[in-house]
Design a protein around this motif. Structure first.
Motif, PDB file in Angstrom:
ATOM      1  N   UNK A 215      24.955 -29.819  28.965  1.00  0.00           N
ATOM      2  CA  UNK A 215      25.907 -30.907  29.200  1.00  0.00           C
ATOM      3  C   UNK A 215      25.198 -32.102  29.836  1.00  0.00           C
ATOM      4  N   UNK A 216      24.364 -31.812  30.840  1.00  0.00           N
ATOM      5  CA  UNK A 216      23.610 -32.880  31.496  1.00  0.00           C
ATOM      6  C   UNK A 216      22.614 -33.518  30.523  1.00  0.00           C
ATOM      7  N   UNK A 217      21.971 -32.685  29.727  1.00  0.00           N
ATOM      8  CA  UNK A 217      20.980 -33.172  28.765  1.00  0.00           C
ATOM      9  C   UNK A 217      21.609 -34.162  27.791  1.00  0.00           C
ATOM     10  N   UNK A 218      22.779 -33.821  27.276  1.00  0.00           N
ATOM     11  CA  UNK A 218      23.467 -34.705  26.331  1.00  0.00           C
ATOM     12  C   UNK A 218      23.832 -36.027  26.995  1.00  0.00           C
ATOM     13  N   UNK A 219      24.333 -35.956  28.227  1.00  0.00           N
ATOM     14  CA  UNK A 219      24.737 -37.178  28.931  1.00  0.00           C
ATOM     15  C   UNK A 219      23.532 -38.081  29.203  1.00  0.00           C
ATOM     16  N   UNK A 220      22.395 -37.492  29.541  1.00  0.00           N
ATOM     17  CA  UNK A 220      21.178 -38.284  29.755  1.00  0.00           C
ATOM     18  C   UNK A 220      20.727 -38.933  28.453  1.00  0.00           C
ATOM     19  N   UNK A 221      20.716 -38.168  27.381  1.00  0.00           N
ATOM     20  CA  UNK A 221      20.297 -38.708  26.083  1.00  0.00           C
ATOM     21  C   UNK A 221      21.180 -39.875  25.666  1.00  0.00           C
ATOM     22  N   UNK A 222      22.494 -39.699  25.760  1.00  0.00           N
ATOM     23  CA  UNK A 222      23.405 -40.763  25.356  1.00  0.00           C
ATOM     24  C   UNK A 222      23.250 -41.999  26.250  1.00  0.00           C
ATOM     25  N   UNK A 223      23.138 -41.793  27.553  1.00  0.00           N
ATOM     26  CA  UNK A 223      23.075 -42.910  28.494  1.00  0.00           C
ATOM     27  C   UNK A 223      21.743 -43.639  28.461  1.00  0.00           C
ATOM     28  N   UNK A 224      20.653 -42.884  28.507  1.00  0.00           N
ATOM     29  CA  UNK A 224      19.333 -43.492  28.698  1.00  0.00           C
ATOM     30  C   UNK A 224      18.611 -43.859  27.406  1.00  0.00           C
ATOM     31  N   UNK A 225      18.974 -43.200  26.299  1.00  0.00           N
ATOM     32  CA  UNK A 225      18.183 -43.401  25.079  1.00  0.00           C
ATOM     33  C   UNK A 225      18.986 -43.908  23.883  1.00  0.00           C
ATOM     34  N   UNK A 226      20.299 -43.657  23.870  1.00  0.00           N
ATOM     35  CA  UNK A 226      21.090 -44.069  22.715  1.00  0.00           C
ATOM     36  C   UNK A 226      22.146 -45.124  23.049  1.00  0.00           C
ATOM     37  N   UNK A 227      22.307 -45.423  24.339  1.00  0.00           N
ATOM     38  CA  UNK A 227      23.290 -46.416  24.778  1.00  0.00           C
ATOM     39  C   UNK A 227      24.672 -46.118  24.209  1.00  0.00           C
ATOM     40  N   UNK A 228      25.058 -44.856  24.294  1.00  0.00           N
ATOM     41  CA  UNK A 228      26.354 -44.411  23.786  1.00  0.00           C
ATOM     42  C   UNK A 228      27.219 -43.965  24.967  1.00  0.00           C
ATOM     43  N   UNK A 229      28.457 -44.441  24.989  1.00  0.00           N
ATOM     44  CA  UNK A 229      29.405 -44.048  26.034  1.00  0.00           C
ATOM     45  C   UNK A 229      30.623 -43.400  25.373  1.00  0.00           C
ATOM     46  N   UNK A 230      30.555 -42.099  25.141  1.00  0.00           N
ATOM     47  CA  UNK A 230      31.694 -41.415  24.533  1.00  0.00           C
ATOM     48  C   UNK A 230      32.735 -41.061  25.605  1.00  0.00           C
ATOM     49  N   UNK A 231      33.800 -40.461  25.178  1.00  0.00           N
ATOM     50  CA  UNK A 231      34.796 -39.908  26.095  1.00  0.00           C
ATOM     51  C   UNK A 231      34.583 -38.392  26.101  1.00  0.00           C
ATOM     52  N   UNK A 232      34.156 -37.865  27.245  1.00  0.00           N
ATOM     53  CA  UNK A 232      33.871 -36.437  27.332  1.00  0.00           C
ATOM     54  C   UNK A 232      35.128 -35.644  27.685  1.00  0.00           C
ATOM     55  N   UNK A 233      35.250 -34.507  27.057  1.00  0.00           N
ATOM     56  CA  UNK A 233      36.328 -33.586  27.395  1.00  0.00           C
ATOM     57  C   UNK A 233      35.769 -32.164  27.379  1.00  0.00           C
ATOM     58  N   UNK A 234      36.374 -31.277  28.127  1.00  0.00           N
ATOM     59  CA  UNK A 234      35.928 -29.890  28.163  1.00  0.00           C
ATOM     60  C   UNK A 234      36.592 -29.094  27.043  1.00  0.00           C
ATOM     61  N   UNK A 235      35.789 -28.370  26.283  1.00  0.00           N
ATOM     62  CA  UNK A 235      36.357 -27.451  25.293  1.00  0.00           C
ATOM     63  C   UNK A 235      37.015 -26.289  26.025  1.00  0.00           C
ATOM     64  N   UNK A 236      38.100 -25.798  25.463  1.00  0.00           N
ATOM     65  CA  UNK A 236      38.798 -24.669  26.094  1.00  0.00           C
ATOM     66  C   UNK A 236      38.017 -23.369  25.924  1.00  0.00           C
ATOM     67  N   UNK A 237      37.242 -23.292  24.855  1.00  0.00           N
ATOM     68  CA  UNK A 237      36.454 -22.091  24.579  1.00  0.00           C
ATOM     69  C   UNK A 237      35.014 -22.491  24.294  1.00  0.00           C
ATOM     70  N   UNK A 238      34.133 -21.492  24.192  1.00  0.00           N
ATOM     71  CA  UNK A 238      32.728 -21.789  23.887  1.00  0.00           C
ATOM     72  C   UNK A 238      32.545 -22.158  22.425  1.00  0.00           C
ATOM     73  N   UNK A 239      33.524 -21.826  21.599  1.00  0.00           N
ATOM     74  CA  UNK A 239      33.485 -22.217  20.189  1.00  0.00           C
ATOM     75  C   UNK A 239      34.358 -23.449  19.991  1.00  0.00           C
ATOM     76  N   UNK A 240      34.244 -24.085  18.851  1.00  0.00           N
ATOM     77  CA  UNK A 240      34.996 -25.301  18.577  1.00  0.00           C
ATOM     78  C   UNK A 240      36.313 -24.948  17.892  1.00  0.00           C
TER      79      UNK A 240
END
Length: 272
Positions: free
Chosen positions: A109-134
């Motif tokens: 989760x942290x890795x994705x947020x760092x990648x989006x913020x520092x390298x892709x300049x992407x600001x999505x809306x994060x939400x928690x999945x209810x399960x480990x699967x989609x």
């Protein structure tokens, strides 16, 4: 040793280190508790476990409570296969879109947020999945890990991005996804027990190195073989906590702390 509670990530990625223990070829008299990484994180922090692999960012968050074991971590240099962002859109089109995050892992989760913020300049809306699967259909993309990522197949999400690969392309560094941590209050009271667990884990891993086909068969008993095959999957995973991996972990902590995802962590404190 009977009092030791040792965690085991209940995914196939941890089998190579625990193979000797799981098959009984390396004798361990304590208790092995099998859970997803997120649950192991909480159990170690709550004192329900003494020693466990945990999401690597957990060490930075609770560094005052933990020592690191010396020998092992779960890492990859480039593709890891089991930490994926699956998406309905190309990565550059994910700004402002809803991204579901697995509850199974904190490092990813942290890795994705760092990648989006520092390298892709992407600001999505994060939400928690209810399960480990989609299972949610409203998310534009989702972060999945472990066997859930290995087995993901959904034509509504035609794009897939391997976070190990994205990290390597943008930082030229490996990723340390998990570390083995021991509670300081336990290690200070029972140092010999911790040394024995380190010794047994090394023996278990050594046994696995000479029984690679056995590891693959054991992994299949946990999760049916994914499309990439376990032989290919385990080729991408590393387990030795080398100096390179330690430097990469501190670099990750530096990035994460700047985003407020963990405390500042400038050094790693190992059990001696």
């Amino acid at each position: 040793m009977k009092h030791v509670k040792l965690g085991f990530i209940n995914y196939t990625n941890t089998v190579p280190v625990y193979y000797g223990l799981l098959t009984g070829r390396v004798k361990f008299e304590g208790h092995i508790i099998k859970e997803i990484p997120g649950k192991l994180n909480r159990m170690l922090q709550g004192g329900e476990l003494h020693i466990s692999p945990v999401s690597s960012i957990e060490y930075a968050r609770y560094q005052k409570d933990y020592y690191l074991l010396n020998n092992f971590c779960i890492n990859s240099t480039g593709y890891v296969k089991s930490v994926l962002l699956v998406s309905k859109y190309p990565i550059e089109e994910l700004n402002d879109k809803i991204i579901g995050l697995t509850p199974a892992s904190e490092t990813s989760r942290a890795l994705l947020k760092i990648l989006f913020s520092d390298y892709y300049n992407i600001k999505p809306v994060y939400t928690d999945l209810k399960k480990t699967t989609l299972t949610e259909e409203l998310v534009a993309g989702a972060l999945l890990i472990g066997d859930d990522a290995l087995n993901f197949a959904n034509s509504d999400y035609p794009y897939s991005f391997d976070l190990g690969d994205l990290w390597k392309k943008n930082t030229d560094m490996p990723v340390v996804f998990a570390v083995w941590a021991v509670r300081k209050n336990f290690a200070d009271k029972y140092p010999q027990s911790v040394r024995e667990v380190e010794k047994l884990l090394s023996e278990s891993y050594e046994y696995g190195l000479h029984n690679k086909e056995g590891i693959i068969e054991f992994a299949k008993s946990i999760c049916p073989e994914p499309e990439c095959t376990y032989k290919d999957y385990f080729r991408h995973l590393g387990y030795n906590f080398t100096e390179e991996k330690r430097k990469a972990l501190l670099f990750f902590y530096e990035k994460a702390s700047k985003l407020g995802l963990c405390e500042v962590c400038n050094k790693l404190e190992f059990f001696m």
